[in-house]
Design a protein around this motif. Sequence first.
Motif, PDB file in Angstrom:
ATOM      1  N   GLU B 102       0.817  -1.203   0.000  1.00 55.39           N
ATOM      2  CA  GLU B 102       0.000   0.000   0.000  1.00 55.39           C
ATOM      3  C   GLU B 102       0.857   1.262   0.000  1.00 55.39           C
ATOM      4  O   GLU B 102       1.810   1.363   0.768  1.00 55.39           O
ATOM      5  CB  GLU B 102      -0.908  -0.011   1.223  1.00 55.39           C
ATOM      6  N   LYS B 104       0.460   5.570   0.018  1.00 56.54           N
ATOM      7  CA  LYS B 104      -0.467   6.692   0.167  1.00 56.54           C
ATOM      8  C   LYS B 104      -0.098   7.756  -0.859  1.00 56.54           C
ATOM      9  O   LYS B 104       1.045   8.194  -0.921  1.00 56.54           O
ATOM     10  CB  LYS B 104      -0.327   7.237   1.596  1.00 56.54           C
ATOM     11  N   THR B 106      -0.910  11.566  -2.349  1.00 53.18           N
ATOM     12  CA  THR B 106      -1.571  12.834  -2.070  1.00 53.18           C
ATOM     13  C   THR B 106      -1.432  13.739  -3.276  1.00 53.18           C
ATOM     14  O   THR B 106      -0.321  13.949  -3.770  1.00 53.18           O
ATOM     15  CB  THR B 106      -0.956  13.519  -0.843  1.00 53.18           C
ATOM     16  N   LYS B 135      -1.295  -1.086  -4.167  1.00 47.95           N
ATOM     17  CA  LYS B 135      -2.569  -0.402  -3.931  1.00 47.95           C
ATOM     18  C   LYS B 135      -2.279   1.055  -3.623  1.00 47.95           C
ATOM     19  O   LYS B 135      -1.437   1.350  -2.781  1.00 47.95           O
ATOM     20  CB  LYS B 135      -3.271  -1.059  -2.752  1.00 47.95           C
ATOM     21  N   LEU B 137      -3.733   4.440  -2.129  1.00 51.51           N
ATOM     22  CA  LEU B 137      -4.783   5.041  -1.326  1.00 51.51           C
ATOM     23  C   LEU B 137      -4.631   6.544  -1.485  1.00 51.51           C
ATOM     24  O   LEU B 137      -3.639   7.112  -1.056  1.00 51.51           O
ATOM     25  CB  LEU B 137      -4.610   4.630   0.131  1.00 51.51           C
ATOM     26  N   SER B 139      -5.775  10.730  -1.779  1.00 54.91           N
ATOM     27  CA  SER B 139      -6.635  11.835  -1.360  1.00 54.91           C
ATOM     28  C   SER B 139      -6.003  13.138  -1.812  1.00 54.91           C
ATOM     29  O   SER B 139      -4.841  13.175  -2.198  1.00 54.91           O
ATOM     30  CB  SER B 139      -6.823  11.834   0.158  1.00 54.91           C
ATOM     31  N   ARG B 162     -12.430  12.501   0.767  1.00 54.93           N
ATOM     32  CA  ARG B 162     -12.411  11.092   1.121  1.00 54.93           C
ATOM     33  C   ARG B 162     -11.284  10.384   0.370  1.00 54.93           C
ATOM     34  O   ARG B 162     -10.643  10.969  -0.505  1.00 54.93           O
ATOM     35  CB  ARG B 162     -13.750  10.430   0.818  1.00 54.93           C
ATOM     36  N   TYR B 163     -11.091   9.130   0.695  1.00 51.57           N
ATOM     37  CA  TYR B 163     -10.055   8.358   0.021  1.00 51.57           C
ATOM     38  C   TYR B 163     -10.642   7.643  -1.177  1.00 51.57           C
ATOM     39  O   TYR B 163     -11.748   7.104  -1.116  1.00 51.57           O
ATOM     40  CB  TYR B 163      -9.467   7.322   0.971  1.00 51.57           C
ATOM     41  N   THR B 164      -9.892   7.612  -2.259  1.00 49.24           N
ATOM     42  CA  THR B 164     -10.238   6.739  -3.367  1.00 49.24           C
ATOM     43  C   THR B 164      -9.084   5.769  -3.561  1.00 49.24           C
ATOM     44  O   THR B 164      -7.965   6.015  -3.102  1.00 49.24           O
ATOM     45  CB  THR B 164     -10.477   7.523  -4.666  1.00 49.24           C
ATOM     46  N   ILE B 165      -9.390   4.664  -4.224  1.00 44.91           N
ATOM     47  CA  ILE B 165      -8.413   3.577  -4.296  1.00 44.91           C
ATOM     48  C   ILE B 165      -8.268   3.120  -5.736  1.00 44.91           C
ATOM     49  O   ILE B 165      -9.256   3.031  -6.476  1.00 44.91           O
ATOM     50  CB  ILE B 165      -8.886   2.402  -3.414  1.00 44.91           C
TER      51      ILE B 165
END
Lengths: 144, 314, 542, 215
Positions: B102, B104, B106, B135, B137, B139, B162-165
Motif C-alpha cells: 500500500e 499513500k 496525495t 494499492k 490510497l 486523497s 475522502r479516500y479513493t483507491i
Amino acid sequence: MKDDAAQRHILPLNLYLAVGSGLLVLTVITVAVAQMDFGQMNLLIAMGIAVVKATLVAMFFMHLKYDNRIYMLVFVGSLLFLGVFIIFTMFDTLRRGDIYEEIAEPYQKEAVIYRTAETGTASSHAAADSSHNAAETETETSDH
Amino acid sequence: MDTTRSLFLPPQGSTVASDVDALFGFIFWISLFFFVGVTAITVYFCIKYKRKSETGQTTPYVESLALEITWIVIPTILLMVIFVWGFQDFVRLHIVPANSMEIKVTGQKWFWSFNYDEGATGVGELVVPVGQPVKLLMSSKDVIHSFFVPAFRIKMDVLPNRYTITWFEATMTGEFEIYCTEFCGKGHSEMWGTVKVLPKDEFAKWLEAGSGPGEGESMKEYGARMFVKNACNTCHSLDGSKNVGPTFQGLFGRREVMSDGTTITVDENYIRESILSPMAKQVVGYDPVMPTYQGILKDVDIDGLIAYIKSLEN
Amino acid sequence: MEHTIPEKHYLNEATGWKSWLMTLDHKRIGILYMIMVMFSFFLGGVFALLLRWELISPDKILMGPEMYNQAFSLHGIIMIFLFIIPSIPAILGNFVMPLMIGAKDVAFPRLNLASWYIYVIGFCFAVYALFTGGIDTGWTFYTPYSNETTTAVIPILTAAFVLGFSSIFTGLNFIVTIHKLRAPGMTWFQLPLFVWAIYATALIQVLATPVLGITLALLMLERVVGIGIFDPAMGGDPVLFQHFFWFYSHPAVYIMILPGMGIISELIATFSHRRIFGYKFIAFSSLGIAFTGFLVWGHHMFVSGQSDLAAVIFSFLTFFVGIPSGIKILNWMATMYKGSISLDTPMLWALSFLILFSIGGFTGIVLGTLSIDVHLHDTYFVVSHFHYVMVGGTVMAIFGGLHYWWPKIWGRMYNETLARIAVVLIFVGFNVTFFVQFIMGTQGMPRRYYTYLPQFQGMHGFSSIGALIMGVGFLLIGIYLIHAIFKGKPAGPNPWRALTMEWETPSPPRAGNFEGAQRLTHGPYDYDKVVPENALKQYKTL
Amino acid sequence: MNQTTAHPAHLQHHFTDAHQQAESAKLGLWIFLLTEVLLFGGLFCFYAIYRSWNPDMFHNAHAFLNVWMGATNTVVLIVSSLTMALAIRSMQLGRRKHTIVFLSGTVFLACVFMVIKYFEYSHKIHLGQLPGKWYFFEGIAGTNPHIFFSAYFLMTGLHGFHVLGGIAVITWLIIKTSRGSFSPEYYTPIEMTGLYWHLVDLIWIFLFPLFYLIG
C-alpha cells in the motif's frame, strides 16, 4: 366556443368543501402520528399521508380527474423524471465503497487474488496525514 | 496480434493493460467493419441512384419490419457482449489483490506526493517494484485531481473529502508518465510525475536507503535535486524574476519585508519555517499560496535545500 | 420561367428597427436568434482558433497557462450554452417548424420574443464575465475548483442560468405548438420528422433545464453564502455536484444532437426524393433517445469516485442510447436505396453528417465501456469524440439546414460552387483537426492541458492546421450566405421539389404564413405519389 | 394587439377559436408546472441524499423547528387553496363578486403564511440556526448540522418566493376581475393562477412533514 362550455366541469360546492375538510383532517392526523415514534416507519407514514393529500389537491383542486388526460401525463411524467434523478443519484451515494464489502463473494474468483484481511482501509490511514480533517466524512459514509 | 496497438495505445505496463487493449481492439475492428460498410454503401447509392429525370419521382416501396428488427437485434447483441466484457475488466480494475503493497498518494496543487508504510516519501516520483500488486490510497489536499498512468490503463479521481483507491501490478521495469486529468487550475498541465518500476531487489535497496544525498553527492547538489523534485521550481525562479513566490537568487541573507510590516533577514530558520509552515511569515506582495511540506520533506531534505539556497548568490 | 421575389413578405411587411425588436412573428424571431447565435458561434470559433494556435508548441506562443485556461473555458461555455443548445431549435425550429405544421405562429408569440430577450440578457452576462476576469473552470464548473477560483464565476453562472430560462420557454412553446396548432387533418404520423425531433428536444429542454437552474443557483449560493452542500471543507460532497450537473448536461447533449438528426431526415428524404424508410422507427427513436438520455448521466463519472454499482448501471443503460442512433443511420441509408439522389449542397452536408456522426457514435461505444473508459476518460479521445458528435453531427446539420432553408428564409439562392467548396474544406479540415486527437487520446494525452510532452507535438501541430482549414471554410460560408441575402438569384417557392408544408408558401413567406387555413393534401414524404407543382429546378445537379 | 374584428377581444390571431387558445394556455401552464416540480426536485434530491447520509443529525436538528407554526401554515395554505378553487368556480358560474371575495381571501391567507414564516425565520436567525458557514448555534448533535439548515432555508425560501409571486399575480387578478375583464366564457388567467397556486400548496404538503415532523 360551444364545445368550450360543454367541456367545462363546474364541480359542486360540497365536493370542494369535502376535499378541503379531508385535507385538514389529514393534516391533523399526520401531526398527531408524528408525536409517536414508529422507527423506520415514520418516514413512510408521513410520506404516505402527504401523497394522499397531494393526490386530493391534484385530482380535485387541479381538476386532473376531469380534465384531458394529457395533463395527468405531464404531471406524472415530471414526478417520474424526478424519481429517476433522486434514485439514480442514490445508486451512487448509498453504495460507495461497496466493492470492499463484497470481498466475501467475489465476482470472478480466478481473476485476481482477493484481500482476506480487514476491510476498513480508509480509517486506518487517517492518521497518516494530519491535515486530512475532511477525511472523516468519508469514513462515515463508506463504513456502513 | 493486431496492428492497432502500435498506433493507438501506449505500451502495456501492467497486468490489466492487455485485457483492456483486447476489448479496445474488438470494438475497433467491429466499428471499422460497420463504418466501412456504411460509408461504402452510402457512396455506392449516391452513384448508382443518381437523379436522372427532371421530376425525380421514385417508386413506392414496402416497409420491412424484418429488416428493422434485424438491425435492432444484431447491434443490441454486440453491445451487450461489449458491456459484459467491459464490466468484467472493470471489476478486475477495481478489486485490489490481497497481497498488495500500500502506498499513500496525495494530490495537491500541483504535484503528487507518495508516502510508503516503511517511512520513505517521494514527490513526483512513484517508485514501485515490478511484479508486485500496488494499492494506491489517494486523497487530495485542495481540489479534485485525477491520477492517470496511461501505460497501466488506470485512472482514478483524487478527492478532497475522502479516500479513493486504485491498484496496478507493473509487468516491466522502466519509467512511465503520471498525469493529472482533472482540471485543477494554473499548473494542471504540469502536474506530471513518473512511475519508476524497479526490479524487486533494487526496490528493496531504494526503500532502505529512504532518502538523503547519494554517494559522492554534496548537500548542495542534493538540494538542487530536491529543488526540482519537489516542484519548488514551479513557483520560485533562480534568475531574479518574480513568479508565484519570491526568487531564490540571492535569497539567503536578504532582508525581506513581511506582510505584517516587520522586516526579517532570511536565515536557516526562516527557510525551514517557510517550508514547514509557510503561512507563518510571508514576504509582502505575494499571495499566501505555498503548500506546507510538513510530512513530505525530511530534515535531510531541508538541510539540502538550505545548502542549495545558500549557494545561489546574486 | 424565372422566379421573382413576391411583392409582400414577412421581411418587408413592416419596416424599421422597432418592427424587428417588438416583432411577434416566429420567422423574424428566428432571424433575431440567427444573428445572435451565429455571432456567438463566431466568438467561440475565435477562441477555438486561439487554442489551437497556442497548442502548436508546448511552450508559450500567445498566452500563459491562466489565459489558456480561460480561453478553453470560454470556448466551451460559449459554444455550448450560447451556440449549440439554442442553435437549431431557436433558429430553424422557430422559423420552419410552424410552417411545417401549417400553423400561423407558435402558440405563445410573446413568450417566444421574451425568450429571445432572455437569451440576449444571458449573452450580455457572458460578455460581461469575459471582460471582468474571464472564467477558468471549464464549462463543467466542477466543485471545489469553481468554488475557490478568483475568476468571474458568478457572472458566467448567471449567464448560464438565464440562458436556461430561454431554453425552457422555447421548449415549452414548441411542445404546445406541436400539440395544439397542427393544420386540420395533420395527424402525429404525418408530421415531418424534423418536427418530431424538435418535439423530443423540447421535452428534454423542459425536463432537464430546471435542474441545471437549481444546480447553478446552488453553486452560486455556495460561492456567495457558503451553504456547504458541494464544498468538501464544509462537509459537502463535490461528486454530488457532478450528479446534479450531468443530470442536465447529459440530456443536454441530446438537446444538441436530436434536432440535427431531424434536419438530416428531411435532407435525405428530399434529396433522395424518396419516402423515408421506417418513418415510425425514426420518429420513436427520437423519443427513445430523449428518454434514455436521462438514465445515463453517470457515464461521465466512471472514475469520479461514484459507487461501482452506479457505474455499472449507467454503463449498461448507456449502450441503449446507441441503438436508436443506429436505427436512424440505417433507416437513412435504406431511404437512399432506389432513390433519385441529387448531390446539392445540403445533401453533401447530410452525407458528411452520416460519416462523421458514425465515427462519433462508434467512439461513444468505446467510451461507454467501463474498463476502456478508465483509460480514456478526460483525454483527447473524449475531446475528439465530443467534437465528432457535436461538430461532425450538429454543426454539419445546422449548416445543412441553413443551406436547405436559406432560399425559403430569404427567397434567394446562394452560390452553389462556393457552397460545395466550403463543404469539402470543412469536411477535410474537421477530420484533420480531430481524427488525430483520437490517437493522442489513446496514447494518454489529457485534455485541458496548456503544455504537453514533446512526443505529442507533431500531432498537435497537425490538428492545428486542420483548425485553420475549418476556419477558412466557415469564413467562406459566412461570406457567400450573406451575399446571397442581397444579391442571390430569386429561388422560387420550392427549389428542391420538397413536399413538406413550408415549401407550399412563397419564398420568403408572408407575415401570416398561409393564405387562410392550411389544409393537409399529402404526407410529408409522398415522393412516390406526388410531384409538387410549384417546383422548378433551376440548378443542375452534379 | 393582434385581434381582428371577427374574433372575441381575448382571442389571438393565430388561434382558430377560443377553445384552442384556452387549451394551449392550459397545456403550456402544465408544462410550466412540470419545470417547477423539477426545479424543486433538485432541492428534494439534495435533502434526500444528506438525510440518508446523516439521519441522526437530521433527526436532532428537526426538533428545533416549531411544529405548531408549521402545522398552522399548512392549514393556512390548504384553506387558501380551497378559496382559490372556489374563486374559479364562482367565475364559472358568473358570480364576479364572489370571485373577488375568494381571491382576496387567498391573498390574505398567503400574507398570513408569510407573516408566520417571518416569525420562524427571525427566531432561527436570532439563534444562529443558519445555513452553511453562517451557522453558529451550538446544541445539535451530529455531523454538519448546518447542512440541515441549508436545506431548510433553501427549500422553504424558494417556496416562500413562490408564495410572494402568487400574491402578486392574484392581486393583479383581483384588479382585472373588478374591472370586468373576465367572464364565464373567458377566465383562463384565473384558472392558470389557480393551478400554480395549488402546486405551491402541494409542494408545501411535502415540505411540512419532511422538515417539521420527521426530520
